[in-house]
Write a protein that holds these residues in place. Structure first.
Motif, PDB file in Angstrom:
ATOM      1  N   ARG A  92      46.173  75.992  72.446  1.00 48.10           N
ATOM      2  CA  ARG A  92      46.002  74.579  72.071  1.00 48.10           C
ATOM      3  C   ARG A  92      47.357  73.892  71.909  1.00 48.10           C
ATOM      4  O   ARG A  92      47.559  72.764  72.384  1.00 48.10           O
ATOM      5  N   ALA A  93      48.309  74.555  71.239  1.00 54.63           N
ATOM      6  CA  ALA A  93      49.619  73.950  71.024  1.00 54.63           C
ATOM      7  C   ALA A  93      50.327  73.685  72.351  1.00 54.63           C
ATOM      8  O   ALA A  93      50.993  72.646  72.518  1.00 54.63           O
ATOM      9  N   THR A  94      50.166  74.601  73.305  1.00 56.26           N
ATOM     10  CA  THR A  94      50.779  74.398  74.625  1.00 56.26           C
ATOM     11  C   THR A  94      50.144  73.202  75.327  1.00 56.26           C
ATOM     12  O   THR A  94      50.843  72.358  75.914  1.00 56.26           O
ATOM     13  N   GLN A  95      48.826  73.116  75.265  1.00 56.88           N
ATOM     14  CA  GLN A  95      48.145  71.990  75.891  1.00 56.88           C
ATOM     15  C   GLN A  95      48.569  70.671  75.249  1.00 56.88           C
ATOM     16  O   GLN A  95      48.764  69.665  75.945  1.00 56.88           O
ATOM     17  N   LEU A  96      48.742  70.662  73.946  1.00 60.25           N
ATOM     18  CA  LEU A  96      49.174  69.439  73.268  1.00 60.25           C
ATOM     19  C   LEU A  96      50.588  69.045  73.683  1.00 60.25           C
ATOM     20  O   LEU A  96      50.886  67.847  73.829  1.00 60.25           O
ATOM     21  N   GLU A  97      51.463  70.009  73.875  1.00 60.32           N
ATOM     22  CA  GLU A  97      52.819  69.687  74.321  1.00 60.32           C
ATOM     23  C   GLU A  97      52.802  69.043  75.700  1.00 60.32           C
ATOM     24  O   GLU A  97      53.557  68.111  75.972  1.00 60.32           O
ATOM     25  N   PHE A  98      51.919  69.520  76.564  1.00 62.63           N
ATOM     26  CA  PHE A  98      51.791  68.907  77.896  1.00 62.63           C
ATOM     27  C   PHE A  98      51.232  67.489  77.769  1.00 62.63           C
ATOM     28  O   PHE A  98      51.729  66.554  78.406  1.00 62.63           O
ATOM     29  N   ILE A  99      50.192  67.317  76.954  1.00 62.38           N
ATOM     30  CA  ILE A  99      49.575  66.000  76.782  1.00 62.38           C
ATOM     31  C   ILE A  99      50.591  65.000  76.226  1.00 62.38           C
ATOM     32  O   ILE A  99      50.635  63.829  76.643  1.00 62.38           O
ATOM     33  N   GLN A 100      51.428  65.455  75.316  1.00 59.55           N
ATOM     34  CA  GLN A 100      52.401  64.573  74.661  1.00 59.55           C
ATOM     35  C   GLN A 100      53.677  64.372  75.470  1.00 59.55           C
ATOM     36  O   GLN A 100      54.588  63.664  75.032  1.00 59.55           O
ATOM     37  N   GLY A 101      53.725  64.970  76.668  1.00 60.67           N
ATOM     38  CA  GLY A 101      54.866  64.754  77.552  1.00 60.67           C
ATOM     39  C   GLY A 101      56.108  65.522  77.184  1.00 60.67           C
ATOM     40  O   GLY A 101      57.220  65.191  77.641  1.00 60.67           O
ATOM     41  N   LYS A 102      55.982  66.563  76.380  1.00 64.00           N
ATOM     42  CA  LYS A 102      57.146  67.338  75.962  1.00 64.00           C
ATOM     43  C   LYS A 102      57.604  68.338  77.018  1.00 64.00           C
ATOM     44  O   LYS A 102      58.717  68.865  76.927  1.00 64.00           O
ATOM     45  N   VAL A 103      56.741  68.644  77.980  1.00 62.33           N
ATOM     46  CA  VAL A 103      57.103  69.572  79.057  1.00 62.33           C
ATOM     47  C   VAL A 103      57.221  68.759  80.339  1.00 62.33           C
ATOM     48  O   VAL A 103      56.273  68.048  80.716  1.00 62.33           O
ATOM     49  N   ARG A 104      58.365  68.882  81.009  1.00 59.67           N
ATOM     50  CA  ARG A 104      58.622  68.017  82.155  1.00 59.67           C
ATOM     51  C   ARG A 104      58.917  68.824  83.414  1.00 59.67           C
ATOM     52  O   ARG A 104      59.296  69.983  83.368  1.00 59.67           O
ATOM     53  N   ARG A 105      58.722  68.136  84.546  1.00 59.25           N
ATOM     54  CA  ARG A 105      59.003  68.731  85.844  1.00 59.25           C
ATOM     55  C   ARG A 105      60.509  68.748  86.090  1.00 59.25           C
ATOM     56  O   ARG A 105      61.301  68.155  85.353  1.00 59.25           O
ATOM     57  N   SER A 106      60.869  69.397  87.193  1.00 59.91           N
ATOM     58  CA  SER A 106      62.278  69.387  87.593  1.00 59.91           C
ATOM     59  C   SER A 106      62.726  67.971  87.916  1.00 59.91           C
ATOM     60  O   SER A 106      63.901  67.638  87.827  1.00 59.91           O
ATOM     61  N   SER A 107      61.762  67.093  88.278  1.00 62.92           N
ATOM     62  CA  SER A 107      62.077  65.697  88.571  1.00 62.92           C
ATOM     63  C   SER A 107      62.103  64.851  87.304  1.00 62.92           C
ATOM     64  O   SER A 107      62.214  63.626  87.378  1.00 62.92           O
ATOM     65  N   ALA A 108      61.985  65.489  86.147  1.00 62.18           N
ATOM     66  CA  ALA A 108      62.004  64.840  84.835  1.00 62.18           C
ATOM     67  C   ALA A 108      60.716  64.109  84.511  1.00 62.18           C
ATOM     68  O   ALA A 108      60.581  63.511  83.448  1.00 62.18           O
ATOM     69  N   LYS A 109      59.725  64.147  85.411  1.00 58.02           N
ATOM     70  CA  LYS A 109      58.440  63.522  85.126  1.00 58.02           C
ATOM     71  C   LYS A 109      57.584  64.488  84.316  1.00 58.02           C
ATOM     72  O   LYS A 109      57.556  65.692  84.575  1.00 58.02           O
ATOM     73  N   ALA A 110      56.838  63.962  83.339  1.00 60.61           N
ATOM     74  CA  ALA A 110      56.069  64.819  82.437  1.00 60.61           C
ATOM     75  C   ALA A 110      54.796  65.331  83.104  1.00 60.61           C
ATOM     76  O   ALA A 110      54.224  64.690  83.989  1.00 60.61           O
ATOM     77  N   TYR A 111      54.317  66.471  82.635  1.00 58.35           N
ATOM     78  CA  TYR A 111      53.077  67.092  83.127  1.00 58.35           C
ATOM     79  C   TYR A 111      51.896  66.657  82.247  1.00 58.35           C
ATOM     80  O   TYR A 111      51.201  67.486  81.666  1.00 58.35           O
ATOM     81  N   THR A 112      51.666  65.385  82.123  1.00 58.75           N
ATOM     82  CA  THR A 112      50.599  64.916  81.244  1.00 58.75           C
ATOM     83  C   THR A 112      49.227  64.888  81.915  1.00 58.75           C
ATOM     84  O   THR A 112      48.205  64.807  81.227  1.00 58.75           O
ATOM     85  N   HIS A 113      49.177  64.950  83.228  1.00 59.43           N
ATOM     86  CA  HIS A 113      47.911  64.881  83.968  1.00 59.43           C
ATOM     87  C   HIS A 113      47.010  66.075  83.601  1.00 59.43           C
ATOM     88  O   HIS A 113      47.476  67.203  83.430  1.00 59.43           O
ATOM     89  N   VAL A 114      45.710  65.805  83.483  1.00 57.09           N
ATOM     90  CA  VAL A 114      44.727  66.850  83.156  1.00 57.09           C
ATOM     91  C   VAL A 114      44.856  68.054  84.070  1.00 57.09           C
ATOM     92  O   VAL A 114      44.687  69.208  83.637  1.00 57.09           O
TER      93      VAL A 114
END
Length: 739
Positions: free
Chosen positions: A704-726
């Motif tokens: 759950r904590a990992t999924q929340l970090e993705f939803i909140q934009g804390k994990v980003r791609r190499s292009s600096a864009k966040a992985y917020t998409h479902v």
């Protein structure tokens, strides 16, 4: 059947009538078990052979026509079935005469078609004529009458004539000898429908239980067939189980309904992937309540007498055919046939006729059902155990199953009996929503417009969560253990949204399988020792792309504080290495980053690709009894893991993977619901393992904590864009012991 066909084709040629007979017999087996795709070409070839060899008016041609019509009938293609039935009937009447038993068969089959299409006025006279022919030719006690009686009774009931329907069904039960399971099932299920229509839920449930137990016995008869054939058989008869569960839920008998649903889940997964397991659910039966047992005691006495007399009669008939019967034997055979069997059948009809009044008199309004012997389901036991051992998790169970016109949700909490909520949404509508969701995620992936995706997720939230949201809050739930059925297993429950928040923002969400024999137990190992196995190369023959981020995924996991282990990539990851890892006892986590391709219902074709690019099928995992003992988690971080698919797929392949690995020793399994993105998955897995390594964090909390970090934009791609998409964070499913 297959060997007989091969011998006849070789000895007689492919167009001989005996070859046509073998083709027909094999096709009938496939039809009876629901494998229509394999049955149809065999029926068509048999018909063509018969017509060419014997002429278009021969009775054997009529048989082939009737069987092909029955296949179209079974698949709902009534427009094709009807002219074949009518031609078969015409041939038989002309060739055999209007009073021949085969004519009765054609009449019965054509009547059944009219019944199922709602043309009761045409069905009834055909059933009545068929019954008269059979009674005249075979006598009023012949077991084959059960099919006709059940059909005629159902027709009368559909027309509102319940008073005439019940005596016919009682007679059908009486004449259907215990070995005639198909006839018994048809009559018992018809009694369930008639009593439900008449507003007698107690009797409908009683006969529904009888039908389920007869289905259990019938399933044992297909135990030696191919797994796909067994799966199709269960799929074509799932309504027997779900109709009973629905009746029980409607009467507030939720725990009994849960037992029925657990039986169905065990059957689906065993006939798909779990067939090697020692525990065989075909031997289980749904228990009767105390009132039901006392009401039905006489029935079972009469059935036992009928079975004993039937066995004695068969033995005497064999002796007579062999010319070895004495005068005493022949006299006994005559006594059984002309006196004892008719007396038993009359006693059975009399008992069933009085059963209605006795059951209805015993069950007064408001009287509770007592003395249910069925033990608590695994889900119930898990909820109770977690309330004792880990109360802070506030775990509850959620079961979802769809009927034709509604969705039933069962909520299991530790402090109260299970409760049910019914949602007025059809199975067809749910299937459409899930199919649309899967198309959006599997075709467009991360490039999919999130607006239509969130719309579908919101529609599913309205059906699956909104009706029990207040109940979850009242129970103080924090962890949802979800047991879904049918295509609802494909739904990423964590991603369901009310339009403002995803469900995972309020609850940890894990998957629970009724067919996994292990329950959530002790907290997982404090330190994880990870065996990382990966494939980076493409599988060109399958069109499976390279996975260049797998190396970084494994290295990143093993670099997390508190994580120890060792990786093996590509050629280092072969069968010998996998076997060594499973038996070394050095590791307590197995992380496999590779392609896992599923074929629904086909464990022989569902395969994991090892690092040397060789396939390992699930059938081999079962046959070699690969053990996962000592592993706290087995992760399939795979491009195609758990996705399956196809017209006949209902998500059982994903659940089967988790249940299979758990039943062979693993505590928990993580897999994915759709084809995942290589780079984001590497980051997701690294973060999941990092969070799990923190003191006091269990697997469900880390997920759950990992999924929340993705939803909140804390994990980003190499292009600096966040992985917020479902697409990036929602496919991961945790099954088994999530602690």
């Amino acid at each position: 059947y297959e060997r007989s066909l091969a011998i006849r084709e070789k000895a007689l040629g492919p167009e001989h009538p005996d070859v046509a007979t073998s083709l027909n017999n094999l096709a009938e087996l496939f039809r009876a078990t629901g494998d229509y795709a394999r049955a149809r070409p065999l029926f068509e070839r048999s018909l063509a052979n018969m017509e060419k060899a014997l002429g278009p008016e021969h009775p054997n041609v009529a048989t082939s026509l009737n069987n092909l019509a029955a296949l179209f009938d079974d698949t709902g293609d009534y427009a094709r079935a009807r002219p074949l039935y009518e031609r078969s009937l015409a041939i038989r009447e002309k060739a055999l005469g209007p009073e021949h038993p085969d004519v009765a068969d054609s009449l019965n089959d054509l009547a059944a078609l009219f019944y199922i299409t709602g043309d009761y006025a045409r069905a009834r006279p055909l059933y009545e004529r068929s019954l008269a022919i059979r009674e005249k030719a075979l006598g009023p006690e012949h077991p084959s009458l059960a099919y006709i009686l059940a059909g005629l009774a159902a027709t009368n009931a559909a027309g509102g004539e319940l008073d005439t329907a019940l005596p016919m069904l009682h007679r059908a039960i009486a004449v259907a000898t215990p070995e005639r399971l198909d006839a018994l099932l048809q009559a018992e299920d018809a009694l369930r429908r008639v009593h439900a229509r008449a507003g007698h839920p107690e009797l409908a449930i009683l006969w529904g239980k009888r039908a389920v137990n007869t289905m259990q016995a019938r399933r044992a008869g297909v135990a030696g067939l191919e797994r796909e054939t067994q799966r199709l058989f269960v799929e074509s008869n799932r309504g027997t189980y779900t109709a009973l569960a629905d009746l029980l839920v409607a009467q507030g008998r939720i725990e009994e309904a849960q037992v029925v649903l657990q039986m169905l889940k065990e059957h689906e997964l065993r006939d798909g992937f779990l067939r090697s397991d020692a525990k065989d659910p075909r031997s289980t039966r749904i228990e009767l309540t105390g009132l039901e047992r006392s009401s039905f005691a006489r029935f079972y006495e009469l059935r036992e007498q009928q079975a004993a007399l039937g066995a004695e009669r068969r033995a005497l008939e064999i002796k007579r055919k062999l010319g070895a019967a004495s005068a005493t034997d022949l006299a006994r055979l005559e006594e059984i046939t002309t006196r004892l069997f008719p007396e038993l059948q009359a006693a059975m009809v009399g008992f069933l006729g009085s059963l209605n009044e006795r059951v209805l008199a015993q069950r007064r309004p408001g009287q509770e059902v007592t003395n249910v012997k069925a033990t608590a389901t695994r889900l119930r036991r898990a909820v109770l155990e977690l309330a004792r051992s880990e109360p802070d998790s506030a775990a509850v169970g959620l079961q979802y199953y769809a009927m034709d016109d509604r969705l039933s949700i069962i909520l299991t909490t530790p402090g109260a009996p299970p409760l049910a909520r019914e949602v007025p949404i059809s199975r067809q509508r749910l299937n459409e929503q899930v199919t649309r969701l899967r198309v959006l995620l599997n075709t467009a992936g991360a490039s999919a417009d999130e607006r239509p995706l969130k719309q579908v997720l919101a529609e599913l939230y309205a059906a699956m969560v909104a009706p029990i949201r207040a109940d979850l809050e009242a129970a103080g739930a924090r962890t949802l253990m979800v047991a879904a059925y049918d295509v609802l297993r494909y739904v990423p429950v964590a991603a369901l949204t009310d339009g403002t928040r995803y469900l995972v923002e309020d609850f940890a969400v894990v998957s629970f399988s009724d067919s996994a024999f292990q329950l959530p137990g002790d907290s997982s190992a404090p330190e994880w020792r990870v065996a990382g196995l990966g494939l980076t190369q493409p599988i060109e023959a399958e069109g499976l792309s390279a996975l260049p981020q797998v190396r970084a995924e494994l290295q990143g996991i093993l670099q997390q504080p508190g994580i120890q282990g060792q990786p093996w990539l590509d050629q280092q990851f072969n069968r010998d290495r996998l076997s060594a890892v499973l038996t070394a006892q050095r590791f307590n986590v197995l992380h496999i980053a590779s392609h896992f391709v599923f074929t629904a219902g086909r464990p022989d074709a569902s395969r994991l690709y090892l690092g040397d690019r060789s396939p390992l099928s699930l059938a081999e995992v079962a046959a070699q009894d690969m053990r996962f003992d000592g592993f706290d988690l087995v992760t399939f971080s795979a491009c195609e893991s758990a996705i399956g698919g196809g017209r006949d797929s209902h998500g059982q392949e994903m659940e089967s993977l988790g249940a299979k690995v758990q039943n062979q020793g693993a505590q928990a399994v993580m897999a994915t619901l759709w084809k995942v993105y290589d780079e984001s998955t590497a980051k997701f897995m690294q973060e999941f393992y990092r969070l799990r390594a923190q003191p006091g964090t269990n697997k469900a909390e880390a997920l759950r904590a990992t999924q929340l970090e993705f939803i909140q934009g804390k994990v980003r791609r190499s292009s600096a864009k966040a992985y917020t998409h479902v697409y990036f964070w929602a496919p991961f499913v945790l099954m088994g012991n999530w602690r």
